[in-house]
Motif scaffolding. Structure first.
Motif, PDB file in Angstrom:
ATOM      1  N   PRO A 104       0.805  -1.228   0.000  1.00 48.01           N
ATOM      2  CA  PRO A 104       0.000   0.000   0.000  1.00 48.01           C
ATOM      3  C   PRO A 104       0.843   1.286   0.000  1.00 48.01           C
ATOM      4  CG  PRO A 104      -0.754  -1.512   1.716  1.00 48.01           C
ATOM      5  CD  PRO A 104       0.499  -2.087   1.140  1.00 48.01           C
ATOM      6  N   ARG A 105       2.099   1.181   0.418  1.00 48.50           N
ATOM      7  CA  ARG A 105       2.964   2.366   0.471  1.00 48.50           C
ATOM      8  C   ARG A 105       3.529   2.749  -0.893  1.00 48.50           C
ATOM      9  NH1 ARG A 105       6.817   3.796   4.452  1.00 48.50           N
ATOM     10  NH2 ARG A 105       8.298   2.396   3.470  1.00 48.50           N
ATOM     11  N   SER A 106       3.302   1.945  -1.893  1.00 47.53           N
ATOM     12  CA  SER A 106       3.805   2.250  -3.237  1.00 47.53           C
ATOM     13  C   SER A 106       2.681   2.031  -4.237  1.00 47.53           C
ATOM     14  CB  SER A 106       4.992   1.350  -3.579  1.00 47.53           C
ATOM     15  OG  SER A 106       5.433   1.605  -4.894  1.00 47.53           O
ATOM     16  N   THR A 107       2.229   3.103  -4.850  1.00 44.78           N
ATOM     17  CA  THR A 107       1.115   3.008  -5.802  1.00 44.78           C
ATOM     18  C   THR A 107       1.550   3.247  -7.240  1.00 44.78           C
ATOM     19  OG1 THR A 107       0.577   5.331  -5.440  1.00 44.78           O
ATOM     20  CG2 THR A 107      -0.580   3.710  -4.069  1.00 44.78           C
ATOM     21  N   GLU A 108       2.805   3.614  -7.459  1.00 42.62           N
ATOM     22  CA  GLU A 108       3.283   3.926  -8.811  1.00 42.62           C
ATOM     23  C   GLU A 108       3.636   2.655  -9.582  1.00 42.62           C
ATOM     24  OE1 GLU A 108       6.564   6.713 -11.131  1.00 42.62           O
ATOM     25  OE2 GLU A 108       6.319   6.919  -8.976  1.00 42.62           O
ATOM     26  N   VAL A 109       3.384   2.692 -10.873  1.00 43.36           N
ATOM     27  CA  VAL A 109       3.868   1.669 -11.798  1.00 43.36           C
ATOM     28  C   VAL A 109       5.066   2.293 -12.500  1.00 43.36           C
ATOM     29  CG1 VAL A 109       3.344   0.282 -13.828  1.00 43.36           C
ATOM     30  CG2 VAL A 109       1.571   0.678 -12.100  1.00 43.36           C
ATOM     31  N   TYR A 110       6.212   1.636 -12.416  1.00 39.85           N
ATOM     32  CA  TYR A 110       7.455   2.151 -12.991  1.00 39.85           C
ATOM     33  C   TYR A 110       7.687   1.500 -14.345  1.00 39.85           C
ATOM     34  CZ  TYR A 110       8.210   3.748  -8.247  1.00 39.85           C
ATOM     35  OH  TYR A 110       8.068   4.356  -7.035  1.00 39.85           O
ATOM     36  N   HIS A 111       7.941   2.316 -15.354  1.00 39.75           N
ATOM     37  CA  HIS A 111       8.154   1.818 -16.708  1.00 39.75           C
ATOM     38  C   HIS A 111       9.653   1.728 -16.996  1.00 39.75           C
ATOM     39  CE1 HIS A 111       8.130   1.669 -21.112  1.00 39.75           C
ATOM     40  NE2 HIS A 111       6.955   1.088 -20.943  1.00 39.75           N
ATOM     41  N   LEU A 112      10.017   0.825 -17.868  1.00 37.96           N
ATOM     42  CA  LEU A 112      11.419   0.637 -18.250  1.00 37.96           C
ATOM     43  C   LEU A 112      12.060   1.936 -18.723  1.00 37.96           C
ATOM     44  CD1 LEU A 112      13.542  -1.553 -18.388  1.00 37.96           C
ATOM     45  CD2 LEU A 112      12.709  -2.170 -20.631  1.00 37.96           C
ATOM     46  N   GLU A 113      11.288   2.802 -19.348  1.00 35.26           N
ATOM     47  CA  GLU A 113      11.820   4.088 -19.811  1.00 35.26           C
ATOM     48  C   GLU A 113      12.337   4.928 -18.650  1.00 35.26           C
ATOM     49  OE1 GLU A 113      10.635   7.482 -23.023  1.00 35.26           O
ATOM     50  OE2 GLU A 113       9.007   6.711 -21.780  1.00 35.26           O
ATOM     51  N   GLN A 114      11.766   4.771 -17.461  1.00 35.56           N
ATOM     52  CA  GLN A 114      12.244   5.494 -16.300  1.00 35.56           C
ATOM     53  C   GLN A 114      13.630   4.999 -15.866  1.00 35.56           C
ATOM     54  OE1 GLN A 114       8.143   4.804 -14.519  1.00 35.56           O
ATOM     55  NE2 GLN A 114       8.906   6.467 -13.222  1.00 35.56           N
ATOM     56  N   ILE A 115      13.978   3.804 -16.265  1.00 38.97           N
ATOM     57  CA  ILE A 115      15.290   3.227 -15.947  1.00 38.97           C
ATOM     58  C   ILE A 115      16.301   3.567 -17.045  1.00 38.97           C
ATOM     59  CG2 ILE A 115      16.547   1.079 -15.489  1.00 38.97           C
ATOM     60  CD1 ILE A 115      14.345   1.823 -13.382  1.00 38.97           C
ATOM     61  N   LEU A 116      15.915   3.375 -18.296  1.00 43.03           N
ATOM     62  CA  LEU A 116      16.827   3.555 -19.424  1.00 43.03           C
ATOM     63  C   LEU A 116      16.907   4.996 -19.923  1.00 43.03           C
ATOM     64  CD1 LEU A 116      15.855   0.397 -21.510  1.00 43.03           C
ATOM     65  CD2 LEU A 116      17.792   0.664 -19.946  1.00 43.03           C
ATOM     66  N   GLY A 117      15.904   5.796 -19.634  1.00 44.89           N
ATOM     67  CA  GLY A 117      15.827   7.144 -20.181  1.00 44.89           C
ATOM     68  C   GLY A 117      14.964   7.133 -21.438  1.00 44.89           C
ATOM     69  N   THR A 118      14.622   8.302 -21.901  1.00 49.95           N
ATOM     70  CA  THR A 118      13.765   8.431 -23.069  1.00 49.95           C
ATOM     71  C   THR A 118      14.548   8.069 -24.329  1.00 49.95           C
ATOM     72  OG1 THR A 118      12.553  10.163 -21.943  1.00 49.95           O
ATOM     73  CG2 THR A 118      12.269  10.027 -24.326  1.00 49.95           C
TER      74      THR A 118
END
Length: 92
Positions: free
Chosen positions: A66-80
């Motif tokens: 419940p403390r984490s509601t965000e979905v993290y996308h691979l682009e957030q790791i690799l950059g745009t």
């Protein structure tokens, strides 16, 4: 012909955590290590909460807490991709 991973779609296999780092392991064998400080909401999670990750659609992940509601996308790791995409050799 370009060598490397030019015709490979990166997909997430698993996540690992080391002191101060989040490591995103890809299906093709690459491991991308990023400082967890760039993800303050992940940094706040306990070890148990960090280990409760789940992959979504091969390109994203979330934490089942419940403390984490965000979905993290691979682009957030690799950059745009448009910022680093190969456009051929330039110059004269």
């Amino acid at each position: 012909m370009l060598e490397g991973f030019t015709n490979t779609r990166p997909t997430i296999k698993k996540l690992k955590f080391e002191t101060g780092k989040m490591i995103v392991c890809l299906e093709d064998g690459r491991e991308v290590s990023v400082p967890v400080r760039h993800f303050p909401n992940i940094a706040k999670l306990s070890t148990k909460e960090r280990n409760a990750w789940m992959i979504v659609n091969d390109e994203a992940f979330l934490f089942k807490t419940p403390r984490s509601t965000e979905v993290y996308h691979l682009e957030q790791i690799l950059g745009t991709e448009t910022f680093y995409r190969y456009r051929g050799l330039r110059g004269g």
